[in-house]
Enzyme design. Structure first.
Site, mmCIF file in Angstrom:
data_model
loop_
_atom_site.group_PDB
_atom_site.id
_atom_site.type_symbol
_atom_site.label_atom_id
_atom_site.label_comp_id
_atom_site.label_asym_id
_atom_site.label_seq_id
_atom_site.Cartn_x
_atom_site.Cartn_y
_atom_site.Cartn_z
ATOM 1 N N CYS A 1 0.910 -1.306 -0.160
ATOM 2 C CA CYS A 1 -0.159 -0.064 -0.213
ATOM 3 C C CYS A 1 0.812 1.237 0.011
ATOM 4 O O CYS A 1 1.700 1.329 0.717
ATOM 5 C CB CYS A 1 -0.873 0.000 1.437
ATOM 6 N N ASN B 1 11.420 0.307 -8.212
ATOM 7 C CA ASN B 1 11.332 -0.189 -9.533
ATOM 8 C C ASN B 1 9.871 -0.080 -10.328
ATOM 9 O O ASN B 1 8.888 -0.378 -9.654
ATOM 10 C CB ASN B 1 11.619 -1.818 -9.642
ATOM 11 N N GLU B 2 9.752 0.615 -11.048
ATOM 12 C CA GLU B 2 8.622 0.897 -12.102
ATOM 13 C C GLU B 2 7.437 1.093 -11.225
ATOM 14 O O GLU B 2 6.493 0.321 -11.038
ATOM 15 C CB GLU B 2 8.130 -0.327 -12.895
ATOM 16 N N CYS C 1 -4.399 2.206 -3.606
ATOM 17 C CA CYS C 1 -4.972 1.270 -2.740
ATOM 18 C C CYS C 1 -5.979 1.948 -2.113
ATOM 19 O O CYS C 1 -6.258 3.004 -1.813
ATOM 20 C CB CYS C 1 -3.650 0.850 -1.669
ATOM 21 N N CYS D 1 -7.245 1.127 0.934
ATOM 22 C CA CYS D 1 -7.601 0.643 2.524
ATOM 23 C C CYS D 1 -7.837 1.617 3.322
ATOM 24 O O CYS D 1 -7.838 2.827 2.844
ATOM 25 C CB CYS D 1 -6.191 -0.281 2.898
ATOM 26 N N GLU E 1 15.763 -0.185 -19.309
ATOM 27 C CA GLU E 1 15.263 -1.605 -19.641
ATOM 28 C C GLU E 1 14.660 -1.505 -20.903
ATOM 29 O O GLU E 1 13.852 -0.893 -21.280
ATOM 30 C CB GLU E 1 14.122 -2.049 -18.620
ATOM 31 N N TRP F 1 4.943 -11.237 -21.117
ATOM 32 C CA TRP F 1 3.788 -10.680 -20.441
ATOM 33 C C TRP F 1 2.852 -10.394 -21.453
ATOM 34 O O TRP F 1 1.810 -10.072 -20.855
ATOM 35 C CB TRP F 1 4.021 -9.701 -19.410
ATOM 36 N N GLU G 1 8.921 -14.796 -14.983
ATOM 37 C CA GLU G 1 9.906 -14.092 -16.178
ATOM 38 C C GLU G 1 10.829 -15.036 -17.075
ATOM 39 O O GLU G 1 11.603 -14.339 -17.473
ATOM 40 C CB GLU G 1 10.446 -12.694 -15.813
ATOM 41 N N LYS G 2 10.706 -16.222 -16.592
ATOM 42 C CA LYS G 2 11.901 -16.935 -17.402
ATOM 43 C C LYS G 2 11.759 -17.123 -18.642
ATOM 44 O O LYS G 2 12.608 -17.404 -19.451
ATOM 45 C CB LYS G 2 11.711 -18.434 -16.930
ATOM 46 N N PHE G 3 10.729 -16.569 -19.314
ATOM 47 C CA PHE G 3 10.664 -16.830 -21.036
ATOM 48 C C PHE G 3 10.872 -15.286 -21.606
ATOM 49 O O PHE G 3 10.631 -15.254 -22.599
ATOM 50 C CB PHE G 3 9.259 -17.166 -21.444
#
Lengths: 659, 659, 659
Positions: free
Chosen positions: C107, C141-142, C150, C152, C298, C306, C346-348
């Site tokens: 959050c 990161n990003e 969020c 809550c 990147e 993805w 993310e292995k592919f």
């Protein structure tokens, strides 16, 4: 003829009010709806009330000769109420309690909401019952818009109370719900809950009772306010604004609790057939209280703002569609809303007074149409006579569209509309009637898809045919009783005498496929009953009926598709497939007469002595065989009338009386 | 041959039961499934039991010579149980606890549910173990229908227990799940939860282990009941009804716990290729216990009620499809259900005795097919021999269809079906085998998409090829190990010796696009391996293999698409693209033989000495080269057999023995 | 020129690290991003820290001459933290708290998360501030990937604090939010909640403020870490990686808090126009800090993992698209990631070092491109000059795409891209600017769809035109003020002087329909402003403007579609419809000059003295009128340059200086 609309002065500085009143006067406005969303303004806290501003407004409008349709303001509880009582907020079937920040955020079964609403209605009624501007009471707003059901614990308790009242003992409920199926037997009332999200399909009778209950729970909210108004302010007519042919509320029952019917109508200008479904909705409104005039409480002068793409009304369309509401029984044309909002979720909804102000095209239309509507004063109060009735049952609608049926593609509103379209294009007047109606008042009764049918109703329909009436039933009619239990003995068991057929098996048609149908009668004119059926077909056998059309291929090839049965002095038609274009044969046989014969796209309807002619095309049309005086243009018509694109005329045989 | 179906007498007054028994007799019914959803009736309260009605039913059926497949009735707990223990209800991945009112509403890991189910099963077993009508035990119903997983705290604890048993220490889990990625390392078992709704993609090995666990959690429910039945009622065969090629449950493991396999099969009459995927499912059922006959526990005589549009079976289709189940190993044909329900969610599901009663087309078929099935008695117990095997691994299936892959469009069932279709249209018998199978029993092993492959299995496949076997692997096979970790060293690393290729990069094909493939072998017949590949292509290099087909354009133009590798005494084929039509070359090379050669649309299969010929077309077909006697018609066939539309024959070389 | 990528050594045994460092060296890598998802590894428990492995890594890389971009590792809190403080996990608008198991599960308003993140950042900064390998700080990161908001209770409290700061008193909020509408008036700050799931449309200004708040809440997380880094490690530049033109975060504000801009760019190789929207994104990155070079933090060497279907980059595309980032201002090309993962979500995803290792096509490209990029050293630091600006306002973007508008089909990014495309294909340089920018630096300002426009900005735009500037506004611009209140007085009220038009009514175009537009200027070349408009049209009146194009049919037939207004010394264009192809007339009139004229599909851009020529087609292209030396090939160009398929050249007028 009433002319006006919703006015939300809370959204504007008080300086604007006087300008508004003057402009209303200029536009011919004679009725304004006030207070629809004013709860938070009228009652800023649990024990704080502020009516002074509303006093000034009623005085102002009265001073300009404008009557007031005063709302009870109960559609959206204020923030302080839902924060003090979070259980007022409604709960979805997945258990999510919906948040404040939109509107209509209340649980219909909440005692806190109901008490607060009744208190507010009483305060308003007590304060304004004697105000000379007060003309109508407007309870709440569009019951069922956004929230038609709540799945909270309070609603569950209310549902159980409702079920106890309906079934008295639990065995009766277990029988009605068929709980022997899937191990669902209830041993105590407390075990019963609303049909929340479940692993698979939920008990269909439970779901059906839930729909009945939800309509009744909202009706109880309405009735509680109505009782207060009747007590505090007797004699002032009371309504709540309907939402046309709306599935969630049984408007037959609702209308019986109103003093008159009012409707909010929003046909889509992007839909080239919108005027046909609009006509259908208006005929329903006219029918809800047995033909009495109704009030168009809301429409948009041009575009709305809640569709994905909101196309405006092209020049002439607003006038034409407004006249159509009068043609079909409205005694007033009102709008949402008077002045376009600057802020909020509806700021792009068109209004009588647009953002562009008095220089806009919209304002010019507002003034022009106000003047024109005033000419139709003589029409007020007049009624339409129909020889045809369409049976509409909310119970059956709810039951029909449940899951786990032969096809889930059946949309009752669309099916009725497809039949209605055949009447509309022939200018044949039609009433909607509930299953409890006296059918003998009609020459022809249509039941496009009367899936749920009580035996008692089936018997009356059968007697109606035997006595000389014409009945046309659509497929998948007469299948279940009031508990959604199959009528055994061969479908449609309770109508088999009247129709002379037995259905062996339902053969629904997959999406994007059709079944060819051809005439089964030698020498019949091509095209009358032939065509490509969609949605549905059946393995049908005739007993006493004769086939009128049959399937021209596929596994059902050669079997009857449409049949006609002589029963006593009448005729019982059955459509085993979805082919509304074949309805012409039924209408011809019944000999029902049009209001007038017109070219394609020109609508003709009668209200009393007045003949409305409405050209829904963008071309010039000519109608012949007419005589009289056009109330709109004042012109005398002899035989032929020319209507421009989107043109209209209202003919009276005599000079219009003074108003 | 068993013939009968589910019977739900709870839904009918007891008067009906005698009529039912008489009609069953008339139809040739010899087996009835009882009690599937009777929990609430058998145990109306925590300490109340009512078996008297079931006693009477078993006696009645026994009196009519009808055997009983008795259910343990545990699929849907009664209302009193879920109200006393709300934690029995299952929870979705978004945390919503599902409501009572449908069926299968239980958390598989709930100790309360498991104990109640075992108690019920024990009571039933104790009461009826010695009843002469009892023939089979039927545990629960369609495990995994509606609810295949529960995300409640109880399930989470059970998941953690399962993980501890699998991994023993947490480092092993952290390694297997690759928790070094995205900062997911677990420092304690208690930190682990089910893969509930999360911000983005969830750890794929966690998700895979969750699927393994969910299959096992339901299996533990099954096993607990099985243990009771084996203890209380030894010697009576036990089954639970499967749902054909069902992703959520690893049926290899499940079948190993059953005494025989039974299946519920519902091919869609609206699907023109439904009989091919049906054949595939039946071959799987036959394979699950190594070729032993299985039982068709449920099918619909005509339409079902749970599809969006439910098309019935046209005349002849019910018979043909029923015979197909026998042709592919069923020793009985049973139905849901005996008598069509009047109420509830399945009232429009077809039944042996329709709503229309004994005058209906459906009833006539019930009687006719019962008589015909009886003629197939000699077939019972016979087996099918196959030279071809398809490797099916649930582990690989689960892993393959996870997200974040080169393509999410891979549907293993559809890919297997597309390969199966090539075998089916050539009448080549095929077994399904798990990765642990002995491949040397087969001439040809097919692995359409064996994404997850343990090194040990890869070694056995490689030895199988070296020893003379033929292996054909589809694209994206041999990619990961049992933890879903990439086999490093160039895809498909563990199969590179057998296949002689290395894949540099995956080139999935976007929706609605294709990649042209052409023969790479000079002089090869046009069309055998050429075509338009869909779904997938690859940047492929051969090491020891030779290209059989190559890409005819695009960035991969000229590169190998399909390859063949001589390895030892065998042949290893690799399909780098999705082009199942090219499988003919593989079958030709392997020299596998059809059951019989037939015209298109006519299926030929052998069970022992019996040759089934099934015409799935709506035209007359002729098959030649035959001799024998048709068990169905009794006719003697010499060379040519004519099959009418949807016609069938079951040839035996000898006169059928007395039954 | 920086070259390198994310490196996740935690996923590999330490033996691999030395091999990695050697291969980095071989590939010319000079910068590595470390620690992005290392939180759980660096801080295995609340009071446990493990930096030793990271010490060794920094030393190792430094030993190979590789600089480190060190992450603060705060993007994904470890399991122990979220289990000890479950309130750290974010909550959806339906109240579901998202589970651990993916990433970015926090959050933004959580004090526990913020404190833990700042503590971690401080520890890392303190430990490595003096390490010689440290070159850059990489916060988090990003931001906003997966979780942008969020709902809550903690977030609600933070939202209220933010609102108090913005409005000070509640009356101001009630006015801004227009709470007079729908009875939404707030009597206390505590009554306000986030726009959770509600019965219907939620207050648009509340929703708009929520979006502003959400961008600010994440920014507060960033700023807290930035403050620590600035304090502990002054002088080391700090960035956080952006996600191109990302709706949820107001990158104007964000960029102002960074020392330099970095971006993660993932154009889709399956999209034939991906390079155009990529160019647009890079121009935005260049513009965010006023034209300063940025860093491509990147990209994928080939496919990502993805998308539903992940197509790789065909040979040459990786090089071309990498050069494009440099052409548009990047001073470095970095990747996700160095070594392809064996496990995890993310292995592919492709990597600089693929699963196939150094024998793969991918590795060869990694080495080849590293060498090539090094030749572009002279380009670093150079800037691009633009005569055209596009106004981009996140406020307006958020407001524009809310519901209940004339059309919900308006996608600002797509609309801007459609205008940008016209500039791109003419090689005209363009800056993005915020509404607060100094417009007078430009010859032409484009406002494709500036729905929300403060009066102050409108006044500056009007003065810009009066002073000789050219302004082109797209439809539905200048409609509301900063509170999303309509600017009254005829749309677009605050721009009416500059544009010389008044819009009477919006006429959005339904999906799949178009409106024909034709030139309104006698003798105008066909096709320049004619075409088929989509999405939108308007009932438009000119005041001082002249029509340039008009509608060629329909209800708007003959009315102005595109207009041009002389105002002072400048020109104000208005597009009442969506027809970006007509932009050519605007560009011609403004006289803006291309970088160079090229054949279709060849992109020309200038950075300082360098001219980049990029052939995005698969055919050979020739560009003439050039001279200089190609930095990539070393060849001298005289007049004509031939570019192969996907070929590129970087021309400098002078020999490249020594680097």
């Amino acid at each position: 003829m009433l002319y006006g609309g919703d006015y939300n002065p809370e959204q504007w500085p008080e300086e604007t009010w006087a300008e508004d009143a003057a402009l209303m006067k200029e536009a011919g406005v004679n009725m304004i709806t006030l207070g629809v969303f004013s709860w938070a303004r009228l009652q800023p806290g649990p024990d704080t009330w502020d009516f002074a501003w509303l006093d000034r407004l009623l005085d102002l409008l009265h001073g300009h000769g404008i009557a007031v349709d005063l709302a009870t303001a109960t559609a959206s509880p204020p923030a302080w109420l839902v924060r003090a009582h979070p259980e007022v907020l409604p709960v979805r079937s997945d258990g999510v309690r919906l948040e404040f920040g939109s509107r209509q955020h209340y649980c219909p079964s909440s005692p806190v909401y109901r008490e607060a609403a009744v208190t507010l209605a009483r305060r308003i009624a007590e304060r304004y019952r004697d105000h000379p501007a007060l003309a109508l009471w407007h309870i709440h707003n569009e019951y069922g818009d956004h929230v038609t059901e709540c799945f909270c614990a309070e609603s569950a308790a209310d549902f159980r109370r409702w079920l106890r009242a309906r079934y008295t003992d639990l065995d009766a409920l277990n029988f009605a719900w068929g709980t022997a199926f899937w191990s669902q037997r209830y041993g105590s009332w407390d075990e019963i809950e609303p049909p929340r999200d479940a692993p698979g399909p939920v008990n269909p009778t439970q779901t059906l009772d839930w729909r009945r209950f939800c309509s009744d729970a909202l009706l109880a909210c309405y009735q509680a306010e109505k009782d207060v108004l009747d007590e505090v302010s007797p004699g002032v007519p009371v309504t709540t604004n309907f939402m046309s042919m709306f599935k969630a509320l049984d408007y037959w029952e609702w209308a019986s609790r109103e003093d008159f019917v009012s409707d909010d109508a929003y046909p889509d200008p992007a839909d080239p057939e919108a005027h046909i479904t609009a006509a259908m909705n208006y005929d329903l409104m006219r029918s809800l209280k047995g033909g009495r005039p109704w009030l168009l409480m809301e429409q948009a002068p041009s575009a709305v703002s809640w569709r994905p793409v909101n196309v405006p009304k092209r020049p002439g369309l607003h006038r034409l569609w407004s006249l159509q509401t009068v043609a079909r029984g409205a005694d007033g044309v009102m709008y949402f809303q008077w002045r376009a909002s600057r802020a909020g979720a509806e700021k792009f909804h068109s209004a009588l007074l647009p953002h562009g102000g008095t220089r806009s095209r919209g304002w010019a239309e507002t003034v022009r149409f106000g003047a024109e509507l005033a000419k139709l004063g003589p029409v007020a109060g007049s009624r339409t006579e129909a020889e045809v009735a369409i049976v509409l049952s909310w119970d059956s609608w709810w039951a029909l569209e449940q899951e786990d049926h032969p096809s889930t593609r059946l949309d009752l509103r669309a099916i009725i509309a497809s039949w209605y379209r055949e009447l509309w294009r022939r200018n044949i007047a039609v009433d909607f009637v509930p299953p409890e109606a006296d059918f003998t008042r009609y020459r022809l009764v249509l039941a496009p898809n009367l899936y749920m049918l009580r035996s008692e109703t089936a018997e009356r329909l059968t007697r109606f045919v035997a006595g000389g009436g014409h009945l046309a039933c659509g497929f998948f009619s007469g299948i279940v009783d009031e508990h959604d239990h199959i009528h055994l003995g061969g479908y449609p068991a309770p109508l088999r005498d009247a129709l002379g057929v037995v259905v062996d098996e339902f053969w629904p048609v997959p999406d994007d496929r059709t079944v060819p149908v051809e005439s089964a009668v030698a020498g019949a004119a091509e095209g009358t009953v032939a065509g490509a059926a969609t949605l549905w077909s059946e393995w049908l056998d005739v007993t006493t009926a004769e086939p009128v059309a049959s399937y021209a291929g596929g596994p059902l090839g050669g079997r009857p598709a449409i049949t006609r049965n002589v029963h006593g002095d009448g005729l019982g038609w059955y459509f085993g497939c979805h082919l509304p274009s074949a309805l012409g044969a039924v209408l011809d046989a019944a000999g029902v007469r049009p209001a007038h014969e017109t070219p394609a796209g020109v609508e003709a309807t009668r209200r009393g002595e007045f003949l409305f002619l409405l050209n829904h095309t963008d071309a010039v049309s000519r109608v012949s065989g007419l005589s009289g005086i056009d109330l709109l243009s004042g012109a005398t018509v002899r035989d032929e009338l020319e209507l421009g694109p989107l043109g209209a005329a209202v003919l009276t045989p005599n000079p219009a009386p003074e108003r």
